[in-house]
Design an enzyme around this catalytic site. Structure first.
Site, PDB file in Angstrom:
ATOM      1  N   SER A 153       0.849  -1.204   0.000  1.00  0.00           N
ATOM      2  CA  SER A 153       0.000   0.000   0.000  1.00  0.00           C
ATOM      3  C   SER A 153       0.873   1.238   0.000  1.00  0.00           C
ATOM      4  CB  SER A 153      -0.862   0.012   1.266  1.00  0.00           C
ATOM      5  OG  SER A 153      -1.537   1.252   1.401  1.00  0.00           O
ATOM      6  N   TYR A 166      -1.785   0.587  10.777  1.00  0.00           N
ATOM      7  CA  TYR A 166      -1.854  -0.032   9.449  1.00  0.00           C
ATOM      8  C   TYR A 166      -0.524   0.134   8.715  1.00  0.00           C
ATOM      9  CZ  TYR A 166      -3.478  -0.823   4.601  1.00  0.00           C
ATOM     10  OH  TYR A 166      -3.631  -1.271   3.305  1.00  0.00           O
TER      11      TYR A 166
HETATM   12  N1  LIG Z   1      -8.681  -0.410  -1.069  1.00  0.00           N
HETATM   13  C1  LIG Z   1      -7.642   0.368  -0.849  1.00  0.00           C
HETATM   14  O1  LIG Z   1      -7.759   1.613  -0.830  1.00  0.00           O
HETATM   15  C2  LIG Z   1      -6.265  -0.251  -0.699  1.00  0.00           C
HETATM   16  C3  LIG Z   1      -5.150   0.584  -0.903  1.00  0.00           C
HETATM   17  C4  LIG Z   1      -3.877   0.046  -0.772  1.00  0.00           C
HETATM   18  C5  LIG Z   1      -3.728  -1.292  -0.446  1.00  0.00           C
HETATM   19  N2  LIG Z   1      -4.817  -2.086  -0.234  1.00  0.00           N
HETATM   20  C6  LIG Z   1      -4.573  -3.488   0.122  1.00  0.00           C
HETATM   21  O2  LIG Z   1      -5.180  -4.303  -0.849  1.00  0.00           O
HETATM   22  C7  LIG Z   1      -5.457  -5.588  -0.300  1.00  0.00           C
HETATM   23  C8  LIG Z   1      -6.865  -6.001  -0.686  1.00  0.00           C
HETATM   24  O3  LIG Z   1      -7.786  -5.111  -0.099  1.00  0.00           O
HETATM   25  P1  LIG Z   1      -9.096  -4.610  -0.849  1.00  0.00           P
HETATM   26  O4  LIG Z   1      -8.954  -3.146  -1.027  1.00  0.00           O
HETATM   27  O5  LIG Z   1      -9.402  -5.437  -2.032  1.00  0.00           O
HETATM   28  O6  LIG Z   1     -10.163  -4.809   0.338  1.00  0.00           O
HETATM   29  P2  LIG Z   1     -11.367  -5.849   0.509  1.00  0.00           P
HETATM   30  O7  LIG Z   1     -12.352  -5.696  -0.585  1.00  0.00           O
HETATM   31  O8  LIG Z   1     -11.835  -5.643   1.920  1.00  0.00           O
HETATM   32  O9  LIG Z   1     -10.655  -7.272   0.370  1.00  0.00           O
HETATM   33  C9  LIG Z   1      -9.871  -7.831   1.382  1.00  0.00           C
HETATM   34  C10 LIG Z   1      -9.763  -9.317   1.111  1.00  0.00           C
HETATM   35  O10 LIG Z   1      -8.897  -9.912   2.094  1.00  0.00           O
HETATM   36  C11 LIG Z   1      -9.528 -11.071   2.590  1.00  0.00           C
HETATM   37  N3  LIG Z   1      -9.075 -11.374   3.940  1.00  0.00           N
HETATM   38  C12 LIG Z   1      -9.016 -10.549   5.007  1.00  0.00           C
HETATM   39  N4  LIG Z   1      -8.567 -11.212   6.078  1.00  0.00           N
HETATM   40  C13 LIG Z   1      -8.325 -12.488   5.672  1.00  0.00           C
HETATM   41  C14 LIG Z   1      -7.845 -13.659   6.325  1.00  0.00           C
HETATM   42  N5  LIG Z   1      -7.529 -13.657   7.640  1.00  0.00           N
HETATM   43  N6  LIG Z   1      -7.717 -14.801   5.616  1.00  0.00           N
HETATM   44  C15 LIG Z   1      -8.037 -14.809   4.296  1.00  0.00           C
HETATM   45  N7  LIG Z   1      -8.489 -13.745   3.628  1.00  0.00           N
HETATM   46  C16 LIG Z   1      -8.639 -12.599   4.315  1.00  0.00           C
HETATM   47  C17 LIG Z   1     -11.033 -10.738   2.557  1.00  0.00           C
HETATM   48  O11 LIG Z   1     -11.790 -11.934   2.503  1.00  0.00           O
HETATM   49  P3  LIG Z   1     -12.642 -12.568   3.700  1.00  0.00           P
HETATM   50  O12 LIG Z   1     -13.159 -11.439   4.536  1.00  0.00           O
HETATM   51  O13 LIG Z   1     -13.699 -13.345   2.978  1.00  0.00           O
HETATM   52  O14 LIG Z   1     -11.676 -13.450   4.412  1.00  0.00           O
HETATM   53  C18 LIG Z   1     -11.109 -10.029   1.217  1.00  0.00           C
HETATM   54  O15 LIG Z   1     -11.222 -10.946   0.162  1.00  0.00           O
HETATM   55  C19 LIG Z   1      -5.196  -5.476   1.203  1.00  0.00           C
HETATM   56  O16 LIG Z   1      -3.940  -6.059   1.509  1.00  0.00           O
HETATM   57  C20 LIG Z   1      -5.157  -3.968   1.447  1.00  0.00           C
HETATM   58  O17 LIG Z   1      -4.340  -3.644   2.542  1.00  0.00           O
HETATM   59  C21 LIG Z   1      -6.069  -1.596  -0.368  1.00  0.00           C
END
Ligand SMILES: NC(=O)c1ccc[n+]([C@@H]2O[C@H](COP(=O)([O-])OP(=O)(O)OC[C@H]3O[C@@H](n4cnc5c(N)ncnc54)[C@H](OP(=O)(O)O)[C@@H]3O)[C@@H](O)[C@H]2O)c1
Length: 260
Positions: A153, A166
């Site tokens: 991130s 975070y």
């Molecule tokens: N959205 C942003 O603005 C942003 C920016 C920079 C980086 N990121 C990073 O991108 C990545 C994906 O996030 P996203 O934005 O796509 O958010 P999201 O839609 O909330 O997706 C997060 C995913 O992680 C899974 N997850 C969480 N805890 C888990 C666990 N203990 N075991 C297995 N799966 C788990 C969730 O699935 P379940 O709940 O079904 O387990 C979900 O599929 C993360 O690492 C986040 O830090 C996001």
């Protein structure tokens, strides 16, 4: 001397075969999984919410004859991560790419941190990544070839007030990625860290932002679509073997810093 005199040769684009995508039940992970499957990869979908993974499998099967399977798992648990890797090898016979994407955010001033939430975030973002690599790497090392895509991130590059917990996990993620790159460079493994700015997923809600805050931020900074990040991942994966995209920062055009 001309370039020809060096006797070098370059291969074409990489092919995509058996893959594991963690966090595939929503957002960026689901988008990467969709795109990999549509490019002909065999994809193992990993997350805790089985119903969401099953929906994605059904969607992809309806769309075409894509090779995807859901293996629900909590990446905080060693035995579940090991099971994911075993199932992938049993089903596809190979493991070529690990997309370590699962993770979540939690914002809080340091003195007010809910220690249980912090520990869960650390166990997911950092410890879960370690487990994913610990079990995912050996098959790739055995093949002498593989790709690791780590979704970090912009929070792994800069800190804001309330973003300390975070950011601590994502700085940790970047440290792990850098060490991995050094340790596996001679063993055919490419490690790519992707550092997105704001992406429109369930992330902000999970991190504790209110609906009003999410709307206000989204109207100011049109966030990235999860497909934008997925395209960046595919760009790295489809490079010829001699090209490694080590780090990639991808931001909304109207976002220069985490909240500006
Ligand atoms: N959205 C942003 O603005 C942003 C920016 C920079 C980086 N990121 C990073 O991108 C990545 C994906 O996030 P996203 O934005 O796509 O958010 P999201 O839609 O909330 O997706 C997060 C995913 O992680 C899974 N997850 C969480 N805890 C888990 C666990 N203990 N075991 C297995 N799966 C788990 C969730 O699935 P379940 O709940 O079904 O387990 C979900 O599929 C993360 O690492 C986040 O830090 C996001």
């Amino acid at each position: 001397m001309t370039l020809d005199d060096l006797g070098l040769s370059w291969n074409d684009k990489e092919s995509l075969i058996g893959k594991v995508v963690t966090g595939a039940s929503s957002g960026i992970g689901a988008s990467i999984a969709r795109k990999l499957a549509k490019r002909g990869a065999y994809v193992t979908l990993v997350a805790r919410r089985r119903d969401r993974l099953d929906e994605l499998v059904q969607e992809l099967h309806k769309d075409g004859l894509y090779e995807v399977m859901a293996v629900p798992a909590d990446i905080q648990k060693a035995e579940e991560v090991q099971h994911v890797v075993n199932e992938t090898i049993n089903r596809w016979g190979r493991l070529d790419i690990v997309v370590a994407n699962a993770g979540f955010g939690y914002r809080s001033p340091l003195v007010e941190v809910d220690m249980e939430r912090w520990e869960e975030m650390y166990r997911t973002n950092v410890h879960g990544l370690m487990l994913t690599l610990h079990y995912g790497l050996p098959p790739m090392l055995g093949q002498g070839k593989g790709d690791v895509i780590i979704i970090s991130s912009i929070a792994g590059k800069e800190v804001i007030a309330g973003g300390g917990p975070y950011s601590a996990t994502k700085y940790g993620v970047n440290a792990i990625a850098s060490a991995l790159r050094l340790e596996t460079i001679d063993q055919g493994i490419r490690v790519t860290t992707i550092q997105p700015g704001a992406v429109a997923t369930e992330f902000a809600q999970v991190a504790g932002y209110s609906e009003d805050e999410i709307r206000a931020f989204a109207s100011k900074v049109l966030p990235l679509h999860p497909d934008d990040v997925a395209e960046a991942a595919l760009y790295a994966l489809e490079q010829p073997e001699h090209v490694s995209i080590a780090e990639l920062t991808i931001m909304p055009s109207r976002q220069a810093q985490r909240f500006k």
